[in-house]
Design a protein around this motif. Sequence first.
Motif, PDB file in Angstrom:
ATOM      1  N   LEU A  75      41.076  42.414  56.866  1.00 23.05           N
ATOM      2  CA  LEU A  75      40.160  42.891  55.837  1.00 23.05           C
ATOM      3  C   LEU A  75      38.883  42.054  55.850  1.00 23.05           C
ATOM      4  O   LEU A  75      38.920  40.863  56.186  1.00 23.05           O
ATOM      5  N   ARG A  77      36.671  41.947  50.491  1.00 22.71           N
ATOM      6  CA  ARG A  77      37.821  42.784  50.120  1.00 22.71           C
ATOM      7  C   ARG A  77      39.077  41.933  49.961  1.00 22.71           C
ATOM      8  O   ARG A  77      39.893  42.163  49.055  1.00 22.71           O
ATOM      9  N   ARG A 103      38.964  40.127  46.666  1.00 20.46           N
ATOM     10  CA  ARG A 103      39.241  41.051  45.565  1.00 20.46           C
ATOM     11  C   ARG A 103      40.740  41.372  45.489  1.00 20.46           C
ATOM     12  O   ARG A 103      41.314  41.468  44.399  1.00 20.46           O
ATOM     13  N   ALA A 104      41.384  41.519  46.659  1.00 18.43           N
ATOM     14  CA  ALA A 104      42.817  41.796  46.687  1.00 18.43           C
ATOM     15  C   ALA A 104      43.611  40.647  46.074  1.00 18.43           C
ATOM     16  O   ALA A 104      44.543  40.865  45.298  1.00 18.43           O
ATOM     17  N   GLN A 127      47.910  45.819  47.036  1.00 17.62           N
ATOM     18  CA  GLN A 127      46.457  45.751  47.147  1.00 17.62           C
ATOM     19  C   GLN A 127      45.986  45.968  48.591  1.00 17.62           C
ATOM     20  O   GLN A 127      45.102  46.767  48.847  1.00 17.62           O
TER      21      GLN A 127
END
Length: 254
Positions: free
Chosen positions: A216, A220, A223-224, A250
């Motif tokens: 990722l 991202r 955020r996960a 996620q």
Amino acid sequence: MPRSIHGGRHELGQNFLTHRPTLARLSTLVGCTSGSILELGCGDGALTRALAQLGRPLTAIDVDEHRVHRLRRALPGVRVEVADATRHPFDAEVVVGNIPFHLTTPILRRLLSSGRWNDAVLLTQWEVARKRAGVGGGTMMTAQSAPWFEFSLEGRVPAWGFSPQPSVDGGLLAITRRGSPLVPDADRRAYDAFVRAMFTGRGGGLPAIVATAARLPMPRARRAVADSGAGERRLPRDLRPQDWAALWHQVARG
């Protein structure tokens, strides 16, 4: 006792449990479960006799044919079979046993990939029991199984409580299958690969490790980690079962 065709005590990893408080504890833990029982490595039957008192269907297995034949005569109400715990199906609701220390990992791997049983109570090396229960940090095997199973450490057994005496203490590990898995069964293979990548990947902190493992972009991945609630965890070994499941949900979204 004649020598087994499979070898003597050393080759078979036979360290018989003689510690009465642990025998009682094992019987009590199994008594809190329900259903049929499979005992791995019954040996001379010290635990088998206690389990037989529970009045439930009981199968006891051991590779030592001489001990099996003797125990079969002593306990006619118990099904006692010559069988290898690394191959015999775990076909009972409850699996219990004093596991040969050198076979702990292969037996655990088989157990955690089998779908028949509901509860297991195992006597293993102290450090193995401690690690599988997540004391002092989780391991890859435990993290891969955590969405489907709960692990708990139920006691320590002194080395002198075995005959012959091993070089390390033993530990009681209880495993219970979750009624509702934290991750869908259909995701298990992909989830296993993700956990493996997390434990073997590099990175300075959890978001960087997630970015590498899940491929990722860093924003991202950050955020996960934040959305999963695992932001306070620094490394994969620090994640709890709920953290692993939330993090997987996620990253699986892409």
